[in-house]
Design a protein around this motif. Structure first.
Motif, short mmCIF file in Angstrom:
data_model
loop_
_atom_site.label_atom_id
_atom_site.label_comp_id
_atom_site.label_asym_id
_atom_site.label_seq_id
_atom_site.Cartn_x
_atom_site.Cartn_y
_atom_site.Cartn_z
N MET A 265 0.84 -1.19 0.00
CA MET A 265 0.00 0.00 0.00
C MET A 265 0.88 1.25 0.00
N ASP A 266 0.72 2.12 -0.98
CA ASP A 266 1.44 3.38 -1.01
C ASP A 266 0.51 4.46 -0.48
N VAL A 267 0.71 4.78 0.79
CA VAL A 267 -0.15 5.74 1.47
C VAL A 267 -0.11 7.10 0.78
N SER A 268 1.09 7.55 0.38
CA SER A 268 1.22 8.88 -0.21
C SER A 268 0.41 9.02 -1.50
N ASP A 269 0.39 7.99 -2.35
CA ASP A 269 -0.40 8.05 -3.58
C ASP A 269 -1.89 8.14 -3.28
N THR A 270 -2.34 7.38 -2.28
CA THR A 270 -3.75 7.40 -1.88
C THR A 270 -4.13 8.77 -1.33
N VAL A 271 -3.25 9.33 -0.50
CA VAL A 271 -3.51 10.65 0.09
C VAL A 271 -3.49 11.72 -0.99
N ARG A 272 -2.52 11.66 -1.90
CA ARG A 272 -2.45 12.64 -3.00
C ARG A 272 -3.75 12.62 -3.80
N ALA A 273 -4.24 11.44 -4.14
CA ALA A 273 -5.48 11.33 -4.91
C ALA A 273 -6.65 11.95 -4.14
N GLY A 274 -6.71 11.73 -2.82
CA GLY A 274 -7.77 12.32 -2.00
C GLY A 274 -7.70 13.84 -1.98
N VAL A 275 -6.50 14.38 -1.85
CA VAL A 275 -6.32 15.84 -1.80
C VAL A 275 -6.68 16.47 -3.15
N LEU A 276 -6.14 15.92 -4.24
CA LEU A 276 -6.41 16.49 -5.55
C LEU A 276 -7.91 16.39 -5.87
N GLY A 277 -8.54 15.27 -5.50
CA GLY A 277 -9.98 15.12 -5.70
C GLY A 277 -10.77 16.14 -4.92
N HIS A 278 -10.35 16.41 -3.69
CA HIS A 278 -11.06 17.41 -2.86
C HIS A 278 -11.05 18.78 -3.52
N PHE A 279 -9.90 19.16 -4.08
CA PHE A 279 -9.78 20.48 -4.70
C PHE A 279 -10.21 20.48 -6.17
N GLY A 280 -10.52 19.32 -6.71
CA GLY A 280 -10.98 19.24 -8.09
C GLY A 280 -9.90 19.55 -9.11
N VAL A 281 -8.67 19.16 -8.81
CA VAL A 281 -7.57 19.38 -9.74
C VAL A 281 -6.90 18.04 -10.07
N ARG A 282 -6.20 17.99 -11.19
CA ARG A 282 -5.53 16.76 -11.60
C ARG A 282 -4.09 16.69 -11.12
N GLN A 283 -3.47 17.86 -10.93
CA GLN A 283 -2.09 17.89 -10.49
C GLN A 283 -1.85 19.17 -9.70
N ALA A 284 -0.70 19.19 -9.02
CA ALA A 284 -0.34 20.36 -8.22
C ALA A 284 1.18 20.52 -8.25
N ASP A 285 1.63 21.76 -8.13
CA ASP A 285 3.06 22.00 -7.97
C ASP A 285 3.47 21.38 -6.64
N SER A 286 4.72 20.94 -6.55
CA SER A 286 5.16 20.38 -5.28
C SER A 286 6.63 20.67 -5.05
N ALA A 287 6.99 20.67 -3.78
CA ALA A 287 8.38 20.79 -3.35
C ALA A 287 8.66 19.59 -2.47
N SER A 288 9.90 19.15 -2.47
CA SER A 288 10.28 18.01 -1.65
C SER A 288 11.23 18.47 -0.56
N VAL A 289 11.01 17.96 0.64
CA VAL A 289 11.85 18.29 1.79
C VAL A 289 12.36 16.98 2.36
N THR A 290 13.66 16.92 2.64
CA THR A 290 14.22 15.70 3.23
C THR A 290 14.95 16.04 4.52
N PHE A 291 14.88 15.11 5.44
CA PHE A 291 15.58 15.22 6.71
C PHE A 291 16.34 13.92 6.93
N LEU A 292 17.50 13.99 7.51
CA LEU A 292 18.32 12.82 7.75
C LEU A 292 17.53 11.77 8.51
N GLY A 293 17.49 10.56 7.97
CA GLY A 293 16.81 9.45 8.64
C GLY A 293 15.32 9.34 8.35
N LEU A 294 14.75 10.27 7.58
CA LEU A 294 13.33 10.23 7.26
C LEU A 294 13.12 10.16 5.75
#
Length: 191
Positions: free
Chosen positions: A1-30
């Motif tokens: 199960m890829d939680v992030s893909d499921t959550v992304r689909a829920g968010v985009l569906g809520h706002f009625g959009v197909r895609q969104a700009d995104s930024a990625s943030v990384t922290f050591l160990g996460l």
């Protein structure tokens, strides 16, 4: 199960959009955390993706359950483009990573104080979490649904108010003063 893909689909569906700009943030160990940027009319919604990959664990629990436990993502809504490229994605990444780093369980009325501006030159140094209008995203059993928590920026004075009188009292003061908490240019309510 890829939680992030499921959550992304829920968010985009809520706002009625197909895609969104995104930024990625990384922290050591996460694992990397994405911040979606979704403009709708005069509002910009910043939504985290990655905080809900794993359930939050009560810091007093002896063992972390890899399946069960609350899961949350954060949503910050601002008027206009303030914070778009000025450190806001990093700040949201820090906030949503708090459960993994500090063992905090994110929930409504929680006060998270960063002690530094949320974005470049912002008067806000803390946030108050609240209920969001984005519906929970259901995950396969036995995982709990992913909740979305609204992030409201606070000045140091407002954070102190929450510590002394509580979140409900601050929200009441905002309502009485007609404060739009989504306005990135707003000052603190006179407390």
């Amino acid at each position: 199960m890829d939680v992030s893909d499921t959550v992304r689909a829920g968010v985009l569906g809520h706002f009625g959009v197909r895609q969104a700009d995104s930024a990625s943030v990384t922290f050591l160990g996460l694992e990397p955390i994405q911040i979606l940027r979704i403009p709708v009319a005069d509002l910009v919604h910043y939504v985290t993706l990655g905080g809900s990959r794993h359930p939050m664990t009560d810091p007093t629990a002896m063992l972390a359950d890899p399946e069960q436990g609350p899961r949350a993502e954060l949503v910050l809504t601002l008027r206009g483009n303030a914070g778009a490229s000025s450190g806001l994605p990093r700040t949201l990444g820090v906030l949503v990573a708090t459960p993994a780093v500090e063992g905090v369980v994110l929930q409504a009325d929680a006060l998270l104080d960063l002690g530094e501006p949320l974005w470049h030159n912002a008067p806000f140094t803390a946030v108050l979490l609240g209920e969001s209008d984005i519906p929970d995203v259901k995950l396969p059993e036995p995982a709990e649904p992913v909740r979305f928590l609204a992030v409201t920026p606070l000045t140091a004075t407002e954070a102190a108010w929450v510590r002394i009188r509580g979140a409900a009292a601050l929200r009441e003061a905002w309502a009485e003063a007609g404060i739009d908490v989504r306005d990135p240019e707003r000052g603190a309510v006179n407390l």
